[in-house]
Design a protein around this motif. Structure first.
Motif, PDB file in Angstrom:
ATOM      1  N   THR A  29      75.219  66.150  37.794  1.00 35.51           N
ATOM      2  CA  THR A  29      75.719  64.843  38.208  1.00 35.51           C
ATOM      3  C   THR A  29      74.737  63.784  37.758  1.00 35.51           C
ATOM      4  N   ASN A  56      80.609  53.964  44.411  1.00 34.42           N
ATOM      5  CA  ASN A  56      81.050  54.239  45.776  1.00 34.42           C
ATOM      6  C   ASN A  56      82.455  54.826  45.842  1.00 34.42           C
ATOM      7  N   LEU A  57      83.150  54.892  44.716  1.00 36.05           N
ATOM      8  CA  LEU A  57      84.517  55.408  44.691  1.00 36.05           C
ATOM      9  C   LEU A  57      84.530  56.920  44.894  1.00 36.05           C
ATOM     10  N   GLU A  58      85.586  57.402  45.545  1.00 33.81           N
ATOM     11  CA  GLU A  58      85.786  58.841  45.670  1.00 33.81           C
ATOM     12  C   GLU A  58      86.222  59.368  44.301  1.00 33.81           C
ATOM     13  N   PRO A  59      85.737  60.518  43.899  1.00 34.38           N
ATOM     14  CA  PRO A  59      86.174  61.059  42.607  1.00 34.38           C
ATOM     15  C   PRO A  59      87.650  61.431  42.647  1.00 34.38           C
ATOM     16  N   SER A  60      88.289  61.389  41.500  1.00 35.48           N
ATOM     17  CA  SER A  60      89.689  61.810  41.432  1.00 35.48           C
ATOM     18  C   SER A  60      89.753  63.308  41.703  1.00 35.48           C
ATOM     19  N   LYS A 105      79.926  65.519  36.867  1.00 43.10           N
ATOM     20  CA  LYS A 105      80.324  64.160  37.229  1.00 43.10           C
ATOM     21  C   LYS A 105      79.315  63.178  36.659  1.00 43.10           C
ATOM     22  N   ARG A 107      78.862  58.850  36.254  1.00 43.62           N
ATOM     23  CA  ARG A 107      79.314  57.472  36.449  1.00 43.62           C
ATOM     24  C   ARG A 107      78.289  56.563  35.798  1.00 43.62           C
TER      25      ARG A 107
END
Length: 120
Positions: A29, A56-60, A105, A107
């Motif tokens: 990550t 801060n978004l939840e992962p898909s 993951k 970002r």
């Protein structure tokens, strides 16, 4: 068993994994704030992950598992002669051997701060 004669790796960066042998799970990550700033000196603490919604978004939800044809080598080793890797980066996985689960993951928030924009 895995037998590798030669591996030439130039770079492995930013939460990446390189393994030889069997692994049950790999979950690299990375969160990156990439700021290209023109002009004045950088002031530490100016940019914070909490200030950007992407972190801060939840992962898909994960994609459903895929079924592929695999080979099973009962009591036979994996033999590799030569491998040349230029680079593995940003939550990447390079694996020689078996692996059951990979959850990667990354970002990245990348932006530029140009002097002409700051004067407006």
């Amino acid at each position: 068993m895995v037998y590798v004669d030669n591996v030439d790796v130039t770079s492995i960066l930013i939460s990446s994994i390189f393994t030889i042998g069997d692994v049950y799970r790999a979950a690299p990550t990375s969160n990156i704030l990439a700021v290209q700033k023109e002009g004045s000196e950088y002031i530490p603490g100016t940019f914070k992950f909490k200030d950007y919604d992407i972190f801060n978004l939840e992962p898909s939800p994960p994609l459903p598992p895929i079924t592929i044809t695999t080979f099973t080598y009962q009591n036979n080793p994996i033999v590799v002669d030569d491998i040349e890797i230029k680079g593995v980066s940003t939550a990447g996985v390079f694996q020689i051997g078996g692996i059951d689960h990979i959850i990667s993951k990354n970002r990245t928030k990348h932006f530029r701060l140009l002097q002409e924009d700051e004067q407006m």
